[in-house]
Design an enzyme around this catalytic site. Structure first.
Site, PDB file in Angstrom:
ATOM      1  N   GLY A  14       0.767  -1.170   0.021  1.00  0.00           N
ATOM      2  CA  GLY A  14       0.065   0.005  -0.100  1.00  0.00           C
ATOM      3  C   GLY A  14       0.841   1.248   0.144  1.00  0.00           C
ATOM      4  N   ASN A  45      -5.311   4.259   7.214  1.00  0.00           N
ATOM      5  CA  ASN A  45      -5.063   3.013   7.646  1.00  0.00           C
ATOM      6  C   ASN A  45      -5.849   2.723   8.992  1.00  0.00           C
ATOM      7  OD1 ASN A  45      -3.046   0.628   7.545  1.00  0.00           O
ATOM      8  ND2 ASN A  45      -3.191   1.088   9.556  1.00  0.00           N
ATOM      9  N   VAL A  59      -5.699  -4.247   1.589  1.00  0.00           N
ATOM     10  CA  VAL A  59      -5.975  -5.040   2.872  1.00  0.00           C
ATOM     11  C   VAL A  59      -5.883  -6.631   2.761  1.00  0.00           C
ATOM     12  CG1 VAL A  59      -7.200  -2.810   3.926  1.00  0.00           C
ATOM     13  CG2 VAL A  59      -8.418  -4.921   2.972  1.00  0.00           C
ATOM     14  N   SER A  84       0.724  -7.335  -9.436  1.00  0.00           N
ATOM     15  CA  SER A  84       1.862  -8.162  -9.068  1.00  0.00           C
ATOM     16  C   SER A  84       3.175  -7.280  -9.186  1.00  0.00           C
ATOM     17  CB  SER A  84       1.745  -9.359 -10.469  1.00  0.00           C
ATOM     18  OG  SER A  84       2.918 -10.280  -9.826  1.00  0.00           O
ATOM     19  N   LYS A 115      -5.069 -12.888 -12.148  1.00  0.00           N
ATOM     20  CA  LYS A 115      -3.932 -12.773 -11.130  1.00  0.00           C
ATOM     21  C   LYS A 115      -3.828 -14.111 -10.664  1.00  0.00           C
ATOM     22  CE  LYS A 115      -0.870 -10.567  -8.176  1.00  0.00           C
ATOM     23  NZ  LYS A 115      -1.118 -11.617  -7.296  1.00  0.00           N
ATOM     24  N   HIS A 122      -1.802 -16.233 -12.775  1.00  0.00           N
ATOM     25  CA  HIS A 122      -0.421 -15.638 -12.725  1.00  0.00           C
ATOM     26  C   HIS A 122       0.356 -16.180 -11.733  1.00  0.00           C
ATOM     27  CE1 HIS A 122       2.341 -13.072 -10.890  1.00  0.00           C
ATOM     28  NE2 HIS A 122       2.767 -12.520 -11.947  1.00  0.00           N
ATOM     29  N   ASN A 123      -0.343 -16.264 -10.459  1.00  0.00           N
ATOM     30  CA  ASN A 123       0.158 -16.673  -9.203  1.00  0.00           C
ATOM     31  C   ASN A 123       0.347 -18.276  -9.409  1.00  0.00           C
ATOM     32  OD1 ASN A 123       0.047 -14.085  -8.545  1.00  0.00           O
ATOM     33  ND2 ASN A 123      -0.826 -14.849  -6.285  1.00  0.00           N
ATOM     34  N   GLU A 134       3.221 -18.857 -11.403  1.00  0.00           N
ATOM     35  CA  GLU A 134       4.357 -18.671 -10.671  1.00  0.00           C
ATOM     36  C   GLU A 134       4.926 -19.517  -9.665  1.00  0.00           C
ATOM     37  OE1 GLU A 134       4.714 -15.927  -6.556  1.00  0.00           O
ATOM     38  OE2 GLU A 134       3.945 -14.608  -8.342  1.00  0.00           O
TER      39      GLU A 134
END
Length: 490
Positions: free
Chosen positions: A16, A34, A76, A130, A185, A188-189, A192
């Site tokens: 973040g 936050n 978060v 990413s 995503k 993608h992971n 990975e």
């Protein structure tokens, strides 16, 4: 203060904070918030000192500082915290405002949240981000999906802060509706996980088989990173192998061989089972981490379960054979990598059909070309393959990749066979080759499997001498009935 901020970001962990600083560098005014508000003051006094970042000490204050339509990005922890913040924010926002979840949320949660938020008159984006800490700061790969009408309102920000290819194209574009961004995503992971496992198997074979030390393997990976394997993960492997502990010994040799995981690889495998798509390499990569976590059991088993010695002594002592075997390992790594990405693309194509998404497969390769963990030269070739044929069903069928597999196949098979003979576990190399051989086989033994299913469960079968879609049941014992179960499924 006037409402002149472009976007708010909630969550001041490393990702973040770095995204906020990245946005600030590109001329966007960001409000930082936050849940623990002391972090806001600390961030402004330290990392964000001298920037235009604005701090907010309540959600109400944060929302009041935003230009309309208000854009609020959540960075978060995935799961209930995202839902909790949505509930806190909905009463403070107006129709047309945009909620953005940039965490690693499960795509099904994003599907649900998008429908819920849109039902309240607001817009929702679930975006994959990413690149880790450095990517967030200098340029990540960003994969947004959700409410299509929200895209024009965040496009300049997202594409501004995203990584760029060598010719300046942002590694960010609209993916699709609902949870499409988080789905891409997730895949993608999963890829990975596969890439990392393949690299680790190459490392293990070179270390346990050829007896190479970390300095020698550093040289090998440095050379590989100059060719078709040029990638972020090979690059950092090269650097890791050169890193020395305080006593001068390679640090990698002192790290416990028990891997962790956060769950995105598992999600990919679970979804592949739902869609009936065999992403066998990613599955093996997930389970290889599970096996590694059984460290204490493995230590005990090593004392009782015997197999061949892994050392390839004859090869290691012959410079020419040693050089050739290292080249074979490189080919096995590259060919298996092609299979891994092919399986990932097969999964995305199945998901697009199931969830009614119109995915741009070449565009996804471009989004992954820079900024993200799997960024590599190789992805440019996938982009070119889909540019040549947007309807390509599998990258393995592209002329370039067919040629590369053909070139690498001899070394690939030699490495898998040698690892099996010498007792060096190489599950990802092995399953990649098994999938390749299965995928290229016009005939598999599933005819016998269907006969077995029909024998014990009357699950029916199709015949090669009849049209597809006609189902038959045989009374195999003469004692069964003629009624089929009707549960045949391909």
């Amino acid at each position: 203060m006037e409402p002149n901020a472009d976007i708010a970001l909630i969550g001041l962990a490393v990702m973040g904070q770095n995204l906020i600083l990245n946005m600030n560098d590109h001329g966007f005014t960001v409000v930082a918030f936050n849940r623990t508000v002391e972090k806001v003051d600390h961030f402004l006094a330290n990392e964000a000192k001298g920037t235009k970042v604005i701090g907010a000490h309540s959600l109400q204050e944060m929302v009041a500082l935003l230009k309309k339509p208000r854009r609020v990005m959540l960075m978060v922890k995935a799961g209930p915290p995202v839902d909790e913040f949505i509930e806190h924010l909905l009463p403070l926002l107006e129709p047309g405002d945009i909620l953005i979840d940039g965490g690693n949320s499960l795509f099904e949660d994003t599907n649900r949240r998008a429908k819920y938020v849109e039902g309240k008159g607001l817009l929702y984006i679930g975006t994959g981000v990413s690149g880790g800490e450095e990517g967030a700061r200098r340029g990540p790969s960003i994969m947004p999906g959700g409410s299509p009408v929200a895209w024009p309102h965040v496009k300049d920000i997202f594409q501004g802060i995203a990584a760029k290819t060598a010719d300046g194209v942002p590694c960010c574009d609209w993916v699709g509706e609902n949870g499409a961004g988080h789905y891409v995503k997730m895949v993608h992971n999963g890829i990975e996980y596969g890439d990392m496992q393949l690299i680790c198997e190459a490392y293990h074979i070179l270390k346990s088989g050829l007896g190479l030390g970390a300095p020698e393997m550093h040289d090998v990976f440095a050379e590989w990173n100059q060719g078709e394997l040029d990638s972020y993960l090979v690059e950092i492997t090269r650097d890791i192998l050169a890193y020395k502990d305080s006593d001068g010994a390679p640090l990698v040799d002192k790290i416990l061989d028990a891997a962790g995981q956060k769950g995105t690889g598992k999600w990919t495998v679970q979804n592949s089972a739902d869609l009936g798509m065999p992403i066998t390499l990613i599955a093996e990569a997930v389970y290889a981490r599970c096996v590694s976590a059984l460290k204490d059991e493995r230590v005990k088993a090593a004392k009782k379960l015997k197999g061949p010695r892994p050392a390839l002594t004859a090869i290691a002592k012959n410079d020419a054979r040693k050089k050739q075997f290292v080249a074979d390992v490189r080919d096995a790594l590259y060919a298996s990598k092609i299979v891994s990405y092919a399986q990932g693309y097969m999964l995305m194509r199945a998901a697009a059909a199931e969830y009614k998404w119109n995915l741009n497969y070449g565009g996804i390769a471009l989004m992954w070309r820079g900024g993200c963990i799997i960024r590599s030269r190789f992805l440019g070739k996938i982009k070119e393959a889909y540019d040549r044929n947007p309807r390509l069903t599998n990258p393995l069928l592209d002329d370039y990749f067919r040629g590369e597999i053909k070139r690498c196949q001899k070394g690939w098979r030699n490495v898998v066979a040698t690892a099996a003979k010498r007792g060096i576990p190489a599950p990802a190399f092995g399953t990649a080759l098994a999938f390749f051989d299965g995928y290229r086989s016009a005939q598999l033994p599933a005819n016998l499997l269907q006969a077995q299913r029909d024998y014990f469960g009357a699950h029916t079968y199709e015949r090669v001498d009849k049209p597809r879609g006609e189902f038959f049941h045989t009374n195999w014992t003469g004692h069964g009935g003629a009624t089929a179960s009707g549960t045949y499924n391909v």
